[in-house]
Scaffold this active site. Structure first.
Site, PDB file in Angstrom:
ATOM      1  N   CYS A   1       0.837  -1.198   0.000  1.00 21.80           N
ATOM      2  CA  CYS A   1       0.000   0.000   0.000  1.00 21.80           C
ATOM      3  C   CYS A   1       0.879   1.258   0.000  1.00 21.80           C
ATOM      4  O   CYS A   1       1.945   1.279   0.620  1.00 21.80           O
ATOM      5  CB  CYS A   1      -0.921   0.003   1.215  1.00 21.80           C
ATOM      6  SG  CYS A   1      -2.211  -1.257   1.151  1.00 21.80           S
TER       7      CYS A   1
ATOM      8  N   CYS B   1       2.351   2.870   3.329  1.00 20.98           N
ATOM      9  CA  CYS B   1       3.221   2.027   4.151  1.00 20.98           C
ATOM     10  C   CYS B   1       4.370   1.402   3.364  1.00 20.98           C
ATOM     11  O   CYS B   1       4.953   0.399   3.783  1.00 20.98           O
ATOM     12  CB  CYS B   1       2.397   0.933   4.824  1.00 20.98           C
ATOM     13  SG  CYS B   1       1.120   1.566   5.930  1.00 20.98           S
TER      14      CYS B   1
ATOM     15  N   CYS C   1       1.665  -8.280   6.433  1.00 21.10           N
ATOM     16  CA  CYS C   1       0.341  -7.656   6.473  1.00 21.10           C
ATOM     17  C   CYS C   1      -0.639  -8.446   7.324  1.00 21.10           C
ATOM     18  O   CYS C   1      -1.638  -7.900   7.791  1.00 21.10           O
ATOM     19  CB  CYS C   1      -0.220  -7.501   5.061  1.00 21.10           C
ATOM     20  SG  CYS C   1      -0.522  -9.081   4.223  1.00 21.10           S
TER      21      CYS C   1
END
Length: 255
Positions: free
Chosen positions: A215, A218, A241
């Site tokens: 993402c 991040c 994750c």
């Protein structure tokens, strides 16, 4: 093909289901250990788990190899893509490019549950407050839904990527489901050689210093020579994750 496949358990305690699945995973690992990656995938996709397996892909920097291998076996194999709502635009464009390039016919774009988003991340800033919960809402829970009716799923993890993956096996148990890691034993130079041999498109962010892409909020650039995943959740006690952990609510634990 194994002579009498053990049906993966749907009932019983979590420990009982895991023990049965571990036994099945060990059998499968023995059956494919000495096969080529292609032949192992043929056995697992077309024989052992036909119609009950999907490839989960982030369409990240190394995803093209596994997508290509699976497409050579069966381009209609479901590909589960979690659209977290926080991905780079380059990743979406890369997904469309690879889907067409490889002739994939069943790429499933999975979105977070709107109710969960409204409850847990109404301002869309959860990533900056509780990264683990953000991953659960935007990736883990959606993936669990997408795989609910399946017996196995295929992951692109590799041992060389990080210390937390250094003992990864090609087949492993995860709850009552089998996880298949076809590239577990591949080395970095094999990845590069495969890209070159098959003229596979590269993720557009890789050349900009992003060897691992998740993402946007991040994911940071990585210094040359550093762990390829060191740019993920930089300066946080977090390495995954959460989709690769069994029966844990934390994505901080190494596995």
């Amino acid at each position: 093909m194994l002579s009498a496949p053990t049906l993966l358990p749907k009932e019983g305690s979590a420990r009982e289901r895991l023990e049965t699945t571990k036994s099945r995973a060990a059998e499968l690992l023995d059956s494919v250990r000495n096969l080529s990656t292609h032949d192992a995938l043929v056995r697992l996709i077309e024989e052992e788990f036909k119609g009950k397996v999907a490839l989960v892909s982030s369409f990240g920097t190394e995803s093209a190899i596994l997508l290509h291998l699976v497409a050579q076996v069966n381009p209609a194999t479901p590909v589960v893509f979690m659209d977290t709502g926080k991905l780079f635009g380059e990743t979406h464009r890369y997904r469309r490019q690879l889907t067409e390039f490889l002739g994939l016919t069943d790429v499933r774009q999975i979105l977070p549950d709107e109710t969960n988003l409204a409850e847990k991340d109404p301002k869309s800033i959860l990533w900056n407050q509780d990264a683990d919960m953000c991953c659960w809402v935007r990736k883990v829970e959606p993936m669990n839904r997408a795989l609910d009716s399946l017996d196995a799923w295929i992951s692109g993890r590799k041992r060389f990527q990080s210390a937390s993956r250094s003992k990864l096996e090609m087949v492993e148990a995860e709850g009552s489901r089998i996880k298949i890691n076809p590239l577990a034993y591949w080395e970095k130079d094999e990845i590069t050689a495969y890209f070159d041999k098959h003229n596979l498109p590269r993720h557009p962010l890789e050349a900009d210093g992003y060897p691992s892409v998740g993402c946007m909020p991040c994911t940071d650039k990585v210094e040359p020579g550093d762990d390829p995943r060191s740019g993920r959740w930089k300066n946080q006690d977090k390495t995954e994750c959460g989709i690769h952990f069994l029966d844990t609510g934390s994505a901080k634990t190494n596995g």
